[in-house]
Design an enzyme around this catalytic site. Structure first.
Site, short mmCIF file in Angstrom:
data_model
loop_
_atom_site.label_atom_id
_atom_site.label_comp_id
_atom_site.label_asym_id
_atom_site.label_seq_id
_atom_site.Cartn_x
_atom_site.Cartn_y
_atom_site.Cartn_z
N HIS A 101 0.83 -1.21 0.00
CA HIS A 101 0.00 0.00 0.00
C HIS A 101 0.86 1.25 0.00
CE1 HIS A 101 -0.22 1.54 4.29
NE2 HIS A 101 0.14 0.32 4.60
N ASP A 119 5.75 2.86 7.54
CA ASP A 119 4.46 2.29 7.16
C ASP A 119 3.71 3.26 6.28
OD1 ASP A 119 2.01 1.04 6.98
OD2 ASP A 119 1.50 1.26 9.09
N GLU A 121 -5.32 1.52 2.28
CA GLU A 121 -5.15 0.31 3.11
C GLU A 121 -5.44 0.63 4.56
OE1 GLU A 121 -2.77 -2.46 5.75
OE2 GLU A 121 -2.74 -0.29 5.58
N GLU A 122 -4.98 1.82 4.99
CA GLU A 122 -5.06 2.16 6.41
C GLU A 122 -6.51 2.21 6.90
OE1 GLU A 122 -2.72 1.93 8.23
OE2 GLU A 122 -0.84 2.65 7.37
N HIS A 139 2.07 4.98 13.05
CA HIS A 139 0.85 5.76 12.80
C HIS A 139 0.84 7.13 13.48
CE1 HIS A 139 -1.83 2.11 11.41
NE2 HIS A 139 -0.74 2.26 10.70
ZN LIG Z 1 0.75 -0.33 6.51
#
Ligand SMILES: [Zn+2]
Length: 716
Positions: free
Chosen positions: A364, A374, A411-412, A535
């Site tokens: 992603h 990420d 995706e998140e 995140h």
């Molecule tokens: Zn991820």
């Protein structure tokens, strides 16, 4: 051809410790490789590929991808889609940016304040994410911390502390007669998927949820906080989706249907909020421990059970209910729900011999904020994989099977871009021979992987061919680091004699729609280390070069592993699925379920037929091997049967209560969310103490195992 004999000799070679030591990563002549009659030509192709992925270029991709926050559906996200598309095209891939229109929430306002019983204000927040020195934190495009899929609401209630918000934590509160109706639950991140915490709180009548990061789990208790070290600073917040992902993935309005731009209104469902849908009704807000500490410190009532104390410097309490001494929280969450356009980037290389058989490799691209680890480390690695494959294409190489590289969006928010694409192509994907996922490619030096059992040895084989930045091969480093204790490694099923253990696929990334909705054999890889900024706004380029991989050599490593997975699978003569291993694992799962049924007092359940079916599958798998050794003719037919054996594990009816999940061997757990529950129909019925359902699910399992056996037997 003599595929399996060669494999046996490879096993022999690596099972003698020391034999490979001191050898260079790509010894010649080429060692035999599972699936290839003669690997020598392929070895030259792979060597050429491995020489291309470049650490410096990967670092440059990472810097460009993380230049701005790029939340799904924002203009900055679209810019990253164009960058990826441009790199795909430059490498010679037939490339499209594919849009979907999906329901996503963005926060309008989020506010929390807490009072003690005398009405004194304890805190008012959330505080802005801030550390002494971080170049990205003041960008106005950093989205305020919020939960994807959160309900909107304005609620006031007494606070109850629920530890990690696991089923057993809520059961403990119930055993102490703590009623959660109308309460605000405060739960710490960790141990399960955050959507499960909200799901369980909502089921128990809570009015709202505060999710916070305890320093014990990824803050100063682990080590120095950012910017001094890699761990979560005081104001760092973990954003994230609280979608009920274990019900279904993707756009909440379109389970099983692709949210294409022209999708009609009537194809969208209406009741996707609450217990029947995949969206919570109640609001939840993620906060830092800076904001959680004054609330937790003021909580009175009973002291917490063992294991519930976090690392904040005071004794934790559960909360005082109904009387003086309580803490009251006023929580406001206004979420702007709209259908927004997201963009997958799809790059295709048409196969020369089996163009309808796809090898799909994806990562992603969207991030909560900058997303250096990420997911941009994954995207940077994938772009260098594509760079390497482009160099092969330039020299005239064509893969035998079609390779499709995918850069997923949203995706998140709930695996949205991948799920919509899988739902659009579900017929074609019946023939896809593998889905290779990478999400967090690099947060440190420790390689790990998860896969369906049939592909575990394949992944190990790929890592034996790739050099590690530490010398030797990725496989050797993986095996060495694996011998060390690591509390972060997911505990999952381990068979005796496994050289390096690999995990089972639960959920939390884009392999879910491929494996668990359609039945494409899947793998997931990553390289990890101390990482406390997940995140938060601090998962940025500055954090990455300070803490994870200053010279981008692990990006290069992951580019090589990821690209080699695709190349080796695309060119193989016989699909390298190990169904003997699959059958062994399934037998072990049945064994384990039998024990847990006995422990739960479900003694009347008959596991005999399922055990016998797993044994039949094992014999069929063993026979399939020997048939293949002598196979002369129709490889296409052989490969099709091998591929359809995985499809045999798919049940059309799906799992009880969640028909979107159709794989009978692996699903995300209803109460764990990320980690896999194995033979989920059976195990979840046992956990629910429902012998009728467990018996019915054992019958389903027996049937799918027999279908897999018949499919393997058809090779003859
Ligand atoms: Zn991820």
């Amino acid at each position: 051809m003599n595929v399996y004999k060669s494999v046996a000799s490879l096993f022999l070679l690596v099972s003698i410790p020391g034999l490979l030591q001191g050898q260079s990563p790509a010894p010649s002549p080429a060692p035999p490789v599972f699936g290839y009659a003669d690997f020598s030509a392929q070895a030259k192709i792979e060597d050429k590929f491995l020489s291309v992925p470049n650490a410096k270029l990967a670092g440059r991709h990472l810097k460009i991808l993380t230049a701005e926050p790029h939340l799904a559906a924002t203009p900055e996200d679209h810019k990253t889609a164009e960058y990826v598309a441009q790199k795909f095209r430059a490498a010679g891939l037939e490339t499209q940016i594919v849009p979907y229109r999906v329901l996503l929430n963005w926060p309008k306002s989020v506010h929390v304040e807490a009072y003690d019983s005398s009405g004194k204000l304890l805190m008012s927040g959330p505080a802005r994410e801030h550390v002494d020195k971080d170049p990205g934190q003041n960008n106005p495009r950093v989205v305020m911390p919020f939960n994807g899929s959160s309900g909107s609401g304005d609620v006031t209630g007494d606070v109850v502390y629920a530890n990690y918000g696991r089923l057993e934590d809520f059961n403990e509160l119930a055993a102490r007669h703590i009623d959660l109706h109308g309460k605000i639950v405060i739960a710490r991140y960790g141990s399960n998927f955050r959507g499960v915490k909200v799901y369980l709180a909502e089921q128990r009548g809570a009015g709202g949820v505060l999710l916070y990061s305890d320093p014990q789990d990824d803050g100063y208790y682990k080590g120095d906080a950012y910017p001094r070290g890699p761990w979560r600073p005081e104001t760092g917040v973990q954003r994230g989706s609280v979608q009920y992902l274990f019900k279904y993935a993707g756009d909440p309005e379109t389970p099983g249907v692709a949210s294409t731009l022209d999708l009609s209104e009537s194809a969208r469902i209406k009741n996707f909020v609450g217990p029947n849908g995949d969206q919570p009704r109640i609001p939840s807000i993620p906060i830092s421990y800076h904001d959680a500490a004054p609330i937790l410190q003021a909580l009175k009532g009973p002291g917490v059970p063992q294991g519930w104390q976090g690392a904040l410097p005071f004794s934790y309490h559960l909360g005082q209910i109904g009387g003086p001494g309580g803490v009251e929280v006023h929580l406001v969450s206004v979420q702007d729900y709209r259908r927004r356009i997201i963009w997958d980037v799809i790059g295709t290389i048409r196969g020369s011999e089996y163009p309808d058989d796809w090898v799909v490799a994806g990562n992603h691209r969207d991030a909560w904020v900058y997303g250096a680890v990420d997911p941009s480390s994954g995207t940077a690695a994938m772009l260098e994989s594509v760079h390497g494959i482009g160099a092969l294409l330039e020299q005239g190489w064509r893969p035998k099977r079609t390779i499709v590289f995918c850069s997923w969006d949203a995706e998140e928010e709930g695996l949205v871009g991948s799920t919509e694409w899988v739902e659009q192509h579900d017929q074609t994907l019946q023939r896809a021979v593998a889905y290779f996922n990478v999400d967090v490619a690099v947060s440190g030096p420790d390689f790990s992987a998860s896969a369906v059992p049939s592909l575990k040895e394949f992944v190990r084989g790929v890592t034996r061919a790739v050099p590690s930045p530490l010398g030797g091969t990725v496989f050797e480093e993986w095996r060495a680091s694996h011998a060390l204790p690591n509390e972060n490694r997911a505990a999952s099923f381990e068979l005796p004699g496994e050289e390096v253990h690999m995990g089972d696929l639960g959920s939390g990334s884009d392999f879910t729609p491929f494996l668990q909705h359609v039945g494409v054999p899947s793998t997931d890889i990553g390289s990890s280390g101390p990482y406390g900024v997940y995140h938060s706004t601090f998962d940025d380029f500055a954090w990455y070069i300070q803490n994870a991989d200053p010279h981008f050599v692990y990006l290069q490593q992951m580019a090589r592993v990821f690209g080699l997975e695709a190349i080796r699978m695309a060119d193989t003569d016989v699909l390298p699925y190990d169904y003997v291993m699959y059958a062994r694992e399934i037998s072990a799962y049945i064994d384990q379920a039998k024990r847990s049924a006995a422990n739960s007092g479900l003694n009347s359940l008959d596991f005999g037929p399922a055990e016998a079916a797993a044994d039949r599958l094992k014999s069929a798998a063993q026979k399939a091997r020997s048939i293949e050794v002598s196979a002369t003719g129709d490889l296409a037919k052989l490969n099709l049967a091998l591929r359809q054996t995985e499809t045999a594990f798919i049940s059309d009816a799906g799992l009880p209560g969640r028909p979107w999940y159709r794989h009978t061997i692996y699903a995300p757990g209803e109460f764990t969310g990320y980690s896999a529950v194995v033979i989920p129909g059976v195990n979840e019925a046992i956990d629910a103490r429902n012998p009728g359902l467990a018996a019915a699910q054992l019958t389903v399992l027996t049937q799918v195992l027999d279908r897999a056996t018949r499919t393997l037997d058809s090779i003859n």
